[in-house]
Structure formats: C-alpha cells, structure tokens
Design a protein around this motif. Structure first.
Motif: not given
Ligand code: ATP
Ligand code: MG
Lengths: 256, 268
Positions: B23, B31, B51-57, B92, B203
């Motif tokens: 980002f 990420i 959690s927060g590893c970047g799956k949604t990304t 989600q 998860h």
């Molecule tokens: N808009 C944003 N700007 C900056 N960083 C972001 C943004 N959105 C997410 N992040 C960061 O990117 C990383 C990955 O986020 P993501 O949502 O992809 O995680 P995730 O694996 O889906 O987590 P979860 O299992 O909790 O849903 C996280 O560390 C989050 O803090």
C-alpha cells in the motif's frame, strides 16, 4: 391494525403526551411565582391564542412565516442534496470546494443578513435567500457525510457486479445517503426557522418573527409567548411531517 | 511456478505470477512478496494463513479492487484490469449487501446493471434462491435476515453471475458453529454440481479440509508468500469423522501454527 401494533404506536405517543402536559403544568406553576406581565402563564397564553386565532391575526403570521420557510427550505434542500452528492462523489470537485466550505462553516448564516438585505431589498427575496443559504449548508454537509459513510464494500460490490459510474451513483450512492439527507433536511428546517425569525425581526410587517419583535415594543409578553409557542408547534408539526413523508415514500432507504 | 503442482499439462484458470504488493510507495512495507499461485479450472482452492498476512489483499488483487505493485494476476491468460462479474466476490462481513433492496433485488443487482428486464431477472434468480432455501424470503430486506441467510444472499448474488471464479473471503467466519456447518454442506453440494472455480479464504482448518481440492498456506506477513500447497485427496462428500480427515487437519494445523508462532514472535 392488530392489538400489538396499536400498543406499539400508542405507548410512545402516550409518553410524549405526558411530557407535553407535564411541561404545561410546570410552566403554569413557574409563572405563578412571577408577575404575569413579565412571565405570562400557560392559561394567559391560551387566552390570547384563542383571541388571535379567532380574529385570524395568528394565521396570517403563521401563513407568512410558513410560506417563507417552506420556499427557502425546499430550495435549500434541493441545492444541498445536489451539491453534497457532487462534492462528495467527485474528487476534483471536492478538492476545489473544500477550502471554501471550511471557510463558510465559520460564517453563521445570520452574518449574511445585512449584505443579503442590501443586495435583494427588504422584501421576500432576501428572506427566502437567507433561509435557503442556511438550509443548503446544513443539508449539503449531512449529504456529504452520508456519502463518506458508505461502506467501501458496498461500492466494491457494485463495481464487481458490473455497475458503471452512473449506475453506482444512482443506485448505490444516492440510496445509501438517504438517511443522512433526511437528517440534514430536519436539522436544516431548524436552521431555516432561525434565519426566518432573524430576517422577520429585521424587516417585515407580518410573520411570527415580526409578532415576537413588535410585541416587545408594547411589553405584550403574552403575544411574545404566543409567538414562541406557535413557532415551536409549527416546527414540531413540520418535523413530524417530514419524517412521515419520508417513511412513507422512502421507507426502504431508511433501513439499517 | 512453484505452486503449480505436478502434471505438466496443467493450464491454470487463475494465476499469480511473481506478484508483489504494498500500500503506497517506496517506504511502505511489502504485504505480498513474489507470490506465485495457480488455480485450475473447476478447482476449489482454499487459502489459509495467520491473521493480517494478506489473504484479503490477494483476493482483492484477483477481484481487481487493487493492482499488483509488481508481477501479474491472470485469469484465463488475460491480466486482471478492473472488477467484473466473471470474478464474483462474496465479501468478508455483511456490509456489502444493500439494506434498501429486498433479497431478490440484492441477488439480481448484476442482472439489473446488465440491463435485464425485471421478469428475466426474476426467472434467473429463482432456481438459485430455491437452492439455498431463500425463495420464501425473497421479498424480505437484509435487516430481517439472520447472519446465515445474509451469507446465502451473498452466495446467490455471486452465483447468478455465472462467473468464471468465485472469490469467497471468510464467508462463514462470523456465523455460529451450527449455521456454519450447514452452509459448508450447502456450498459443497452446490460446488459438486456446478464445479465452478473457487478461491476461498478461511481461518477454519476443518472448513479447509472439508471443502478444498488444495489448500495454500501463507506465511506470516510482512512479505508473505504461499509457502506450501497441500492437496486434500479425500473422497466427497467428506466427513469430519473420517480418520484421513484428521490426518489432513493435523498437517495443516502444524503448518499454520508454525506461521502463527512466527507472527507472534515478530510482533514482539
Ligand atoms: N488500506 C490499507 N492500507 C495499509 N495497510 C493495509 C490496508 N489494508 C490492509 N493493510 C495491511 O495489509 C496486511 C494484510 O491485510 P489483509 O486484510 O489482506 O490480511 P488478511 O490475511 O485478510 O487478514 P484477516 O485474516 O485478519 O482477514 C495487514 O497487515 C494490514 O494491516
Ligand atoms: Mg481478511
């Protein structure tokens, strides 16, 4: 209407009625402690209400005020919604207007009363303009807040499911913003009344603001109280009216 | 393509080729860093990770909501440039539904955007609404639905698009165990019938074993990659009481626990 839904409607209404009656009793009791000329009682005010209502005087004032406030509110509401949607939805438009909006936020509408009167005269136009200004601003700010509050996933879903810019604007942004628009219109109406009274006090020969202001010159406190009472009542009825109209016409857009 | 798997003739429908993402500009942390992934046509691919590893990304990149900072995301050989109905998303959380639209209007949003008539929209939505037991609720608003029903609405909204891929981001994560289990079975049944390609994030390891053809395990962020892809070769319909189920569960659990531990250590 089933028993339970009658109860649901009846209960809040009953509680509301208690508050009104309680307020009147309190007023009557408080007025008893003062000279009636300085602080007229509820019954004094009721008396003058009947006198003024029967002579038709009161309705002339209410009619004049309502016409002004409604004209300004309708114009301001429309303008506020359109401006709010445009400014909040399109980044360059927002960037362009942002400083102006932040500047004007600190200039209360009342501050414009003199320039408006100089430009548009002491007649109806300057009054309606003033009310329009006050309403526009409030509705616009609320509309913008509504646009900013749309959950990003709603917009993403729209793009994912094939909606173009125009479709998103019409079928997502606009409906999602309706609750905020309604709030803006309700607060805006309050602002409208404020501007109305200010304008009527400065220059007019009818209207509730005029009634309150001229009565001051004769120490006719009962008429002042009548004016205040009429103002509050008219405002309250208008507010309920707005809510009812939106609930009926746009009920689905007010859901959580 | 390390994650592609074995057979040489494998031609993926979805592929991430050396995808990196952050980002913002130079100073922002990565990420995702050099992610490779290939999902076959008709495959049920599950992505798990701390959690927060970047799956949604990763899902957002495939959906077209975000764009790779480096590398390419391809669907059917074409780079993803913007969101589209051929990559329908089940989001989600519930805030992607439109509270002012009824169930039927919500699920036919894409058909309306495509300009289909009301009658045609109704005709297309009906079998899907019946499939998930929502036919009798089609005139209700989302505020009148339970959490499970809302996720069914999201599912149908995606299914009516007849997409190439469904992107599901923890669709059952917020549901109670009972409802979740019912919806998992429903999804498995639907998928066994239509064999649409699915990228599914969760998860819940048991959920992954129950549904997946293959499970990708991501490393803890930052600079996440898919560290291992585990095939789940269990017959369907699957049962949690199957001993092989337990074995697959154990393997994934170990892989994930390792990453979560690492995430915790790094966080301190
Ligand atoms: N808009 C944003 N700007 C900056 N960083 C972001 C943004 N959105 C997410 N992040 C960061 O990117 C990383 C990955 O986020 P993501 O949502 O992809 O995680 P995730 O694996 O889906 O987590 P979860 O299992 O909790 O849903 C996280 O560390 C989050 O803090
Ligand atoms: Mg996520």
């Amino acid at each position: 209407m089933s028993d339970s839904s009658a109860l649901r409607l009846g209960r809040p209404a009953a509680i509301g009625l208690i508050s009104i009656v309680g307020g009147l009793v309190l007023w009557q009791a408080a007025a008893a402690a003062f000279d009636n000329v300085l602080f007229p009682s509820a019954t004094d005010t009721l008396q003058i209400f009947f006198a003024q209502a029967l002579s038709g005087e009161l309705w002339i004032h209410i009619g004049a005020s309502l016409a002004r406030v409604f004209a300004g509110w309708a114009a301001g509401g429309l303008l506020g919604v359109v401006l709010g949607l445009l400014i909040a939805s399109f980044r360059p438009v927002r960037d362009f207007f942002e400083p102006t909006i932040q500047f004007l936020r600190f200039v209360p509408a009342i501050a414009w009363i003199t320039p408006f009167t100089i430009w548009a005269g002491v007649g109806e136009v300057s009054k309606v303009m003033l009310i329009t200004y006050g309403v526009t601003f409030m509705v616009m700010l609320n509309t913008m807040t509504g646009v900013f509050a749309i959950a990003p996933n709603k917009l993403r879903a729209a793009r994912c499911f094939g909606a173009g810019h125009a479709h998103i604007f019409l079928y997502v942004t606009l409906p999602a913003t309706v609750p905020f628009i309604v709030t803006g219109l309700r607060i805006g109406l309050g602002n409208g009344f404020m501007m109305l009274i200010a304008a009527e006090m400065l220059a007019s020969d009818e209207g509730l603001g005029f009634l309150i202001f001229t009565s001051r010159l004769y120490m006719a406190t009962d008429l002042i109280f009548l004016g205040i009472l009429a103002l509050g009542t008219v405002g309250l009825i208008c507010d309920y009216g707005i809510q009812a109209v939106f609930k009926r016409g746009f009920g689905r857009y007010l859901r959580a | 393509m390390s994650a592609t798997g074995d057979e040489g003739a494998f031609r993926p429908l979805v592929s991430f080729v050396d995808v990196s993402f952050r980002f913002g500009g130079r100073d922002a942390p990565w990420i995702l860093r050099s992610v490779d992934l290939a999902i076959g046509r008709g495959e049920f691919f599950v992505l798990i990770g701390p959690s927060g590893c970047g799956k949604t990304t990763a899902l957002n990149l495939l959906a077209g909501f975000e764009h790779p900072s480096a590398g390419q995301v391809l669907v059917d050989g074409e780079p993803v440039v913007e969101p589209g109905v051929e990559r329908a998303v089940i989001f989600q959380g519930e805030d992607s539904l439109y509270p002012w639209l009824t169930v039927e209007e919500n699920v036919t949003f894409s058909l309306r955007a495509a300009g289909l008539s009301r009658r045609e929209r109704h005709r297309r939505a009906r079998p899907f609404l019946q499939m998930v037991g929502l036919a009798g609720h089609r005139h209700k608003y989302p505020s009148e639905l339970s959490g499970g029903m809302k996720q069914r609405v999201q599912l149908v909204r995606a299914l009516v698009c007849d997409s190439l891929v469904l992107l599901m981001d923890e669709p059952f994560g917020a549901l109670d165990a009972q409802t979740r289990s019912v919806l998992q079975d429903e999804l498995a049944r639907i998928w066994e019938n239509n064999r649409v390609t699915i990228l599914f994030i969760t998860h819940d390891i048991a959920e992954a074993v129950l549904l997946a053809d293959r499970v990708g395990v991501m490393t803890a962020g930052p600079e996440s990659i898919i560290k291992q892809v585990v095939p789940i070769d269990l017959p369907r319909p699957r049962s949690r009481s199957d001993p092989a189920f337990g074995a697959a569960y154990g393997q994934l659990n170990e892989l994930l626990a390792e990453e979560s531990r690492r995430a915790l250590m790094d966080g301190q």
